[in-house]
Design a protein around this motif. Structure first.
Motif, mmCIF file in Angstrom:
data_model
loop_
_atom_site.group_PDB
_atom_site.id
_atom_site.type_symbol
_atom_site.label_atom_id
_atom_site.label_comp_id
_atom_site.label_asym_id
_atom_site.label_seq_id
_atom_site.Cartn_x
_atom_site.Cartn_y
_atom_site.Cartn_z
ATOM 1 N N SER A 260 -38.358 -29.440 12.156
ATOM 2 C CA SER A 260 -39.184 -28.961 13.273
ATOM 3 C C SER A 260 -38.435 -27.849 13.998
ATOM 4 N N GLN A 291 -45.745 -35.155 13.921
ATOM 5 C CA GLN A 291 -44.642 -36.075 13.650
ATOM 6 C C GLN A 291 -44.043 -35.777 12.287
ATOM 7 N N ALA A 295 -39.798 -39.649 10.450
ATOM 8 C CA ALA A 295 -40.166 -40.686 11.397
ATOM 9 C C ALA A 295 -41.432 -41.418 10.985
ATOM 10 N N TYR A 644 -35.383 -41.758 14.359
ATOM 11 C CA TYR A 644 -36.337 -41.662 15.463
ATOM 12 C C TYR A 644 -35.845 -40.674 16.516
ATOM 13 N N LYS A 647 -36.306 -36.591 16.700
ATOM 14 C CA LYS A 647 -37.413 -35.892 17.346
ATOM 15 C C LYS A 647 -36.988 -35.366 18.713
ATOM 16 N N THR A 648 -36.216 -36.170 19.425
ATOM 17 C CA THR A 648 -35.726 -35.729 20.736
ATOM 18 C C THR A 648 -34.756 -34.574 20.589
ATOM 19 N N ASP A 651 -36.452 -31.275 20.116
ATOM 20 C CA ASP A 651 -37.376 -30.811 21.142
ATOM 21 C C ASP A 651 -37.031 -29.378 21.553
#
Length: 720
Positions: A260, A291, A295, A644, A647-648, A651
């Protein structure tokens, strides 16, 4: 994408990876010369130093790969499969190697997949910077260059190859014999665009817009190559259009996307005057990424539980201050409860619930099963803790989850879950293979089954560190053995508590559904979480043993499934087919079995410009000496919470804050056993992953929560 469309691609990719691993003679003979030749590739180390190799000069070196017809190697983003060529340099002090100046790639369709790579002859040039610290020897004034290169060469099958090369360049003289090859390779580099480029995430599609392209290209069809791997559907159809000087495209995202990025480097290529011409642009990403695939295995229930508990996690900012033993026990108990939400252990727990339902009217059987399961869980946690403490006291650098740092253990679990999945799917019943007296013993001892299911649940769930467990496990290392084992037992009690309550309290048991025909459907449905767990385990093994290990394990699991199926046959055909399938399994095990447990060679080097760099001992101190803060992500492939939290970490706001504060990002990958990382965790008062630490010169390291939130991370960065 429908299953009918996705399955052939998945099947083709699986067989391609298996072919990569099964091929023999996959490694080129090591050489100390400048040329290595295999049946597929001629690899040669070339140099270009027209101005000599004095301090202050730049010398070009490169690996030239000449492919046999129909064979190819890969670009920095290999596409749907494959691996890019890697170069590891050994250079004298004062000489530093830059990044590979990758020439323009080609799109290479293979079945339903598409790769990016090179055919024919390609030169991968690398600049060497000669700094004033380089001091040639008085007896030997040559510049000695050594290279260890690895490449994956593919046709329909793939063969990993490697070679070792050496060259000596005169420092005072010049070397220009390979000028034409280097000139051609450097001309094949993409040119930087000055215009503004943007990528907008629109659902499952990327909307790309690029300005600043030469006027002569307007209206022409361009080839599109993202440098970031695992983002787009490489082989899918995409559209492009010109709106005056603005080039736009709509590109579908991959369903298995694992990246991402906030910025996407894009390479656009076209034909001009019979030559391929390319342009590279840094496109900023707007919109919210869907997503990521990494994840995808996290259930909605787990995501909700993680968010609900994130605000309750204690602040371990000062790891030097120990927690009270009772607080540690409470944290361990709560962490054990949360382990029940981990996707990797869900299939075992679902089977446990099904066994409760099957014996809904047997209250005594319920109690015995619940107590036996609890005993299996608690004793397994205590045994694992005792083993780890004993090995650490003997000098071994081990941490929590150490069992999944062994490729052999990961492979064994994959085999076990494959067999269990086949059983749940109805391919066979264990009664077909077990003697009648064993079945009678099993029926008389259901408690043994419950106990063993508890042991298996711990083996899979223990590496999934839950909130509150990190500090508790870290404290356990500094406590007397008895108190440390109490913490491990508390984790086990927490994990077994829901099922113990269901077995002992009738009101809880009444919540369970009544037995019925639905149980057979439920049993078969449980085969799919089992197979999903196998996919996860194969992925973990791939991080430890590489593509060869993962491919070998997949091939062996397919062969094992063939053996199990053959043993279920009836009549005369059973014996010859079973013998044939067992022979195939034995042949594969002998030919490629060693790849499963062969460790993957890793390097701490990171390409210039990459946001994350590999952690190494002393690297934090080096970065702090320059005055920049450091963020370290202690992670592992087998840690679900780690995946998991990515993803943070990805950001856009967090990354912007890190860029603004000029934070050096280091990732300590604990997937394979690494005593140096274990020691670093111990210094922080931790014994497992995930662990997230912010270092700043002159300050105590700040250890963040195990379940990261964007607000917490941005708040910590704001205080730098």
């Amino acid at each position: 994408m429908t299953f009918s469309k996705f399955f052939p691609r998945l099947l083709f990719a699986t067989f391609l990876i298996a072919a990569c691993a099964i091929s023999t003679g996959a490694s080129a003979q090591n050489s100390t010369n400048s040329v290595v030749t295999t049946d597929q590739v001629r690899a040669e180390l070339l140099a270009h130093a027209p101005d000599g190799a004095d301090p202050g000069k730049t010398v070009w070196v490169g690996l030239q790969l000449t492919h046999q017809p129909e064979w190819h190697t890969y670009w920095k983003n290999s596409g749907d499969s494959g691996l890019p060529t890697t170069l590891q340099w050994t250079l004298p002090p004062g000489v530093t190697a830059g990044d590979i100046a990758w020439p323009l790639p080609k799109k290479i369709p293979i079945g339903n997949l598409a790769n990016y790579g090179y055919e024919g002859t390609v030169l991968l040039p690398v600049p060497l910077t000669i700094t004033p610290d380089f001091k040639p020897s008085l007896l030997n004034s040559d510049l000695e260059i050594k290279l260890k290169a690895s490449w994956l060469v593919c046709r329909k099958e793939c063969i990993p190859e490697e070679g070792e090369f050496a060259l000596r360049l005169p420092v005072r003289g010049s070397t220009a014999l390979n000028a034409a090859a280097f000139d051609a390779s450097l001309k094949a580099q993409p040119q930087d665009l000055r215009g503004e480029s943007k990528v907008e995430v629109d659902g499952n599609t990327l909307k790309v817009s690029v300005t600043g392209l030469p006027v002569a290209l307007q209206g022409k069809t361009l080839e599109f190559f993202p440098e970031t791997p695992e983002v787009i559907e490489t082989a899918a159809k995409w559209t492009q259009d010109w709106q005056g000087a603005l080039w736009t495209a709509r590109v579908p995202l991959s369903e298995q996307r694992s990246q991402s990025p906030a910025v996407m480097p894009l390479v656009l290529v076209t034909q001009a005057d019979g030559q391929r011409q390319g342009f590279v642009t840094q496109a900023r990403v707007a919109g919210n990424w869907p997503q990521v695939a990494a994840a995808a295995g996290v259930s909605p229930a787990l995501a909700a539980a993680l968010k609900a508990n994130a605000s309750q996690a204690p602040d371990p900012a000062n790891p030097a201050v120990p927690l009270a033993l009772w607080a540690a026990l409470a944290g361990a108990l709560l962490g054990g409860l949360i382990l029940n939400l981990m996707p990797c252990v869900f299939p075992i727990l679902a089977i446990k619930v099904m066994s409760f339902t099957r014996h809904a009217n047997d209250r005594r059987g319920h109690r015995v099963s619940g107590l036996a399961y609890t005993a299996g869980v608690v004793l397994s946690f205590v045994a694992l803790g005792a083993l780890m403490l004993a090995l650490r006291s003997a000098g071994e650098q081990l941490g929590w989850g150490f069992q999944l740092q062994s490729p052999a253990v990961v492979a064994a679990l994959a085999v076990l879950f494959t067999v269990m999945g086949l059983n749940l799917a109805g391919l066979f019943e264990f009664g077909q293979f077990l003697p009648s007296r064993v079945l009678l013993l099993e029926s008389k001892n259901p408690a043994a089954n419950a106990f063993l299911s508890g042991v298996l649940a711990v083996a899979v769930a223990s590496p999934c560190t839950a909130p509150f467990m990190g500090a508790s496990l870290g404290l356990a290392l500094g406590l007397p053995a008895l108190q440390a084992l109490l913490i491990f037992a508390a984790i086990g009690v927490g994990m077994a508590l829901p099922y113990l309550a269901a077995s002992l309290i009738p009101a809880v048991a009444r919540w369970l559904p009544r037995p019925g025909a639905w149980m057979d459907t439920f049993r078969r449905a449980m085969a799919f979480p089992m197979f999903a767990t196998v996919v996860w385990l194969v992925w973990v093994l791939g991080q430890q043993s590489g593509i060869d290990g993962a491919g070998a394990l997949l091939a062996l699991l397919v062969a094992l499934s063939l053996v199990v199926w053959s043993l279920t046959l009836k009549g005369r055909a059973r014996l010859p087919i079973a013998a044939f399938s067992i022979a195939i399994f034995a042949l594969l095990a002998g030919a490629i079995g060693q790849n499963v447990i062969k460790p993957l060679e890793t390097t701490a080097a990171a390409a210039s410009g990459e946001r994350w760099q590999a952690w190494a001992p002393g690297r934090v101190e080096q970065a702090l000496a320059t005055g920049t803060p450091v963020f370290v992500d202690f992670t592992a492939a087998w840690c679900v919470t780690c995946q998991y939290n990515k993803k943070t970490l990805a950001d856009a706001g967090v990354l912007a804050d890190m860029d603004a504060k000029k934070v050096t990002l280091l990732r300590a990958d604990w997937t394979r056993r690494d005593p140096a990382i274990t020691a670093a965790l111990s210094q922080l008062g931790r014994n497992g992953v995930p662990v997230y630490v912010i270092y700043q010169a002159g300050r105590v390291p700040v250890v963040l929560s195990e379940i990261l939130s964007v607000d917490e991370l941005r708040s910590a960065l704001a205080s730098l």
